[in-house]
Write a protein that holds these residues in place. Sequence first.
Motif, PDB file in Angstrom:
ATOM      1  N   THR A 247       0.829  -1.209   0.000  1.00  0.00           N
ATOM      2  CA  THR A 247       0.000   0.000   0.000  1.00  0.00           C
ATOM      3  C   THR A 247       0.860   1.255   0.000  1.00  0.00           C
ATOM      4  OG1 THR A 247      -1.735  -1.168   1.229  1.00  0.00           O
ATOM      5  CG2 THR A 247      -1.814   1.235   1.246  1.00  0.00           C
ATOM      6  N   ILE A 248       1.929   1.236   0.780  1.00  0.00           N
ATOM      7  CA  ILE A 248       2.810   2.405   0.864  1.00  0.00           C
ATOM      8  C   ILE A 248       3.495   2.659  -0.481  1.00  0.00           C
ATOM      9  CG2 ILE A 248       4.939   3.270   1.924  1.00  0.00           C
ATOM     10  CD1 ILE A 248       4.029   1.823   4.501  1.00  0.00           C
ATOM     11  N   VAL A 249       3.974   1.599  -1.113  1.00  0.00           N
ATOM     12  CA  VAL A 249       4.622   1.761  -2.424  1.00  0.00           C
ATOM     13  C   VAL A 249       3.655   2.384  -3.424  1.00  0.00           C
ATOM     14  CG1 VAL A 249       5.604   0.540  -4.404  1.00  0.00           C
ATOM     15  CG2 VAL A 249       6.296  -0.097  -2.092  1.00  0.00           C
ATOM     16  N   VAL A 250       2.440   1.844  -3.487  1.00  0.00           N
ATOM     17  CA  VAL A 250       1.455   2.343  -4.453  1.00  0.00           C
ATOM     18  C   VAL A 250       1.066   3.783  -4.135  1.00  0.00           C
ATOM     19  CG1 VAL A 250      -0.874   2.047  -5.363  1.00  0.00           C
ATOM     20  CG2 VAL A 250       0.559   0.045  -4.942  1.00  0.00           C
ATOM     21  N   LEU A 251       0.821   4.065  -2.850  1.00  0.00           N
ATOM     22  CA  LEU A 251       0.399   5.411  -2.457  1.00  0.00           C
ATOM     23  C   LEU A 251       1.438   6.448  -2.847  1.00  0.00           C
ATOM     24  CD1 LEU A 251      -1.637   7.202  -0.893  1.00  0.00           C
ATOM     25  CD2 LEU A 251      -0.272   6.762   1.144  1.00  0.00           C
ATOM     26  N   PHE A 252       2.697   6.162  -2.590  1.00  0.00           N
ATOM     27  CA  PHE A 252       3.727   7.149  -2.882  1.00  0.00           C
ATOM     28  C   PHE A 252       4.096   7.171  -4.358  1.00  0.00           C
ATOM     29  CE2 PHE A 252       4.026   6.844   1.680  1.00  0.00           C
ATOM     30  CZ  PHE A 252       4.171   8.177   2.031  1.00  0.00           C
ATOM     31  N   ALA A 253       3.848   6.081  -5.075  1.00  0.00           N
ATOM     32  CA  ALA A 253       4.007   6.130  -6.530  1.00  0.00           C
ATOM     33  C   ALA A 253       2.948   7.028  -7.144  1.00  0.00           C
ATOM     34  CB  ALA A 253       3.912   4.723  -7.118  1.00  0.00           C
ATOM     35  N   LEU A 254       1.726   6.975  -6.600  1.00  0.00           N
ATOM     36  CA  LEU A 254       0.638   7.816  -7.100  1.00  0.00           C
ATOM     37  C   LEU A 254       0.881   9.290  -6.817  1.00  0.00           C
ATOM     38  CD1 LEU A 254      -2.491   5.699  -6.086  1.00  0.00           C
ATOM     39  CD2 LEU A 254      -1.899   6.404  -8.406  1.00  0.00           C
ATOM     40  N   GLN A 255       1.443   9.588  -5.647  1.00  0.00           N
ATOM     41  CA  GLN A 255       1.548  10.976  -5.209  1.00  0.00           C
ATOM     42  C   GLN A 255       2.988  11.478  -5.127  1.00  0.00           C
ATOM     43  OE1 GLN A 255      -1.175  12.595  -4.992  1.00  0.00           O
ATOM     44  NE2 GLN A 255      -2.674  10.915  -4.885  1.00  0.00           N
ATOM     45  N   GLY A 256       3.925  10.679  -5.659  1.00  0.00           N
ATOM     46  CA  GLY A 256       5.333  11.042  -5.515  1.00  0.00           C
ATOM     47  C   GLY A 256       5.679  12.385  -6.122  1.00  0.00           C
ATOM     48  N   ASP A 257       5.089  12.704  -7.277  1.00  0.00           N
ATOM     49  CA  ASP A 257       5.419  13.967  -7.940  1.00  0.00           C
ATOM     50  C   ASP A 257       4.988  15.155  -7.100  1.00  0.00           C
ATOM     51  OD1 ASP A 257       6.405  15.304 -10.421  1.00  0.00           O
ATOM     52  OD2 ASP A 257       4.351  16.069 -10.449  1.00  0.00           O
ATOM     53  N   ALA A 258       3.796  15.065  -6.504  1.00  0.00           N
ATOM     54  CA  ALA A 258       3.303  16.172  -5.659  1.00  0.00           C
ATOM     55  C   ALA A 258       4.194  16.368  -4.449  1.00  0.00           C
ATOM     56  CB  ALA A 258       1.863  15.876  -5.221  1.00  0.00           C
ATOM     57  N   ILE A 259       4.692  15.256  -3.882  1.00  0.00           N
ATOM     58  CA  ILE A 259       5.520  15.344  -2.680  1.00  0.00           C
ATOM     59  C   ILE A 259       6.896  15.906  -3.008  1.00  0.00           C
ATOM     60  CG2 ILE A 259       6.670  13.968  -0.902  1.00  0.00           C
ATOM     61  CD1 ILE A 259       4.225  12.101  -0.992  1.00  0.00           C
TER      62      ILE A 259
END
Length: 375
Positions: A247-259
Amino acid sequence: MHEAAPPTGTTTDGPVLAQLSRLDRFLPVWIIAAMAAGLLLGRAVPGVDDALDAVRVGDVSLPIAVGLLLMMYPVLAKVRYTELDRVTGDRRLLLASLALNWLVGPALMFALAWALLPDQPEYRTGLVIVGLARCIAMVLIWNDLSCGDREAAAVLVAINSVFQVVAFAALGWFYLQVLPGWLGLPTTSADVSVWTIVVSVLVFLGIPLVAGYLTRTVGERAKGRDWYEARFLPRIGPVALYGLLFTIVVLFALQGDAITSNPWDVARIALPLLAYFALMFGGSFLLGMRLRMGYAKTATLAFTAAGNNFELAIAVAIGTFGVTSGQALAGVVGPLIEVPVLVALVHVSLWAARRFFPGDPTAPAARTATTASTR
């Protein structure tokens, strides 16, 4: 925590952390690696965020939904459902949890958001939404790792789910429009979909809860409780942490650019979140000690009060304000801060068990010794 018997020749008198499996003991390392992998994946593979978000369950990406279900099922399969009446009869625990989750938590996040982000209305609104979304999913992992009361956690999560459906929209209206108006502050309009909340509860709690209940009921009837808890549960236990890491990998892959594109903004949003988690956990833990609940229920009270339903907060922020909004970014930063902080608080909780609960039969060392003595 996976309740496999200690290896032959070991004792149960050592530190609790030394008795954990390698997966549990190095969880902070795996989580940091999962966060980094997700961020790198989101930045290095063009279009990966769109691909992961192409299919949705309600307003949540399907891969995240799968990860959450994998994460929650083993924990809910561990719950002894025949013992839930022990928890529902504890009025102190239930009232304390309701007050912390639905009165103290939202009010504290509102105060911190306004105090630390007075010039950032979008981020402030996003944090208020995070404060209103009480945890119904990942808190079960933190409670299990800290040796909290599983039955109490199941009951409190179920109560939070009911209140989430009934009260989330009303509290959003109060904290974004009514209370700021009373205080002479700018107000924000947020159209919160009740259906979004209902889907979140049904999917992320309803499905794994039913699956966990049926698994225990059928397993105990077919093989007995001893086989179910000594043989079956240790086999499925690691799936919860694999689901968490996925879940963490997917969540941060989805939002990595914003972060990664807004590091200073992320740091500003992180400050009130850090203060929130520390104050909610510490205050709730002290309250549990003051009420003499014992270690297991105290830990459960603290984690259920400190955790937030980031899936719902992100879904509401994106659905109401848009995927590129500051409100959505604030929701995304929530798990970025919550996950490592609550992992650290698991260690704090286990330390507090040794320091403040000597001789408590619900504390980790005592429970491990009792389990070993019965085998």
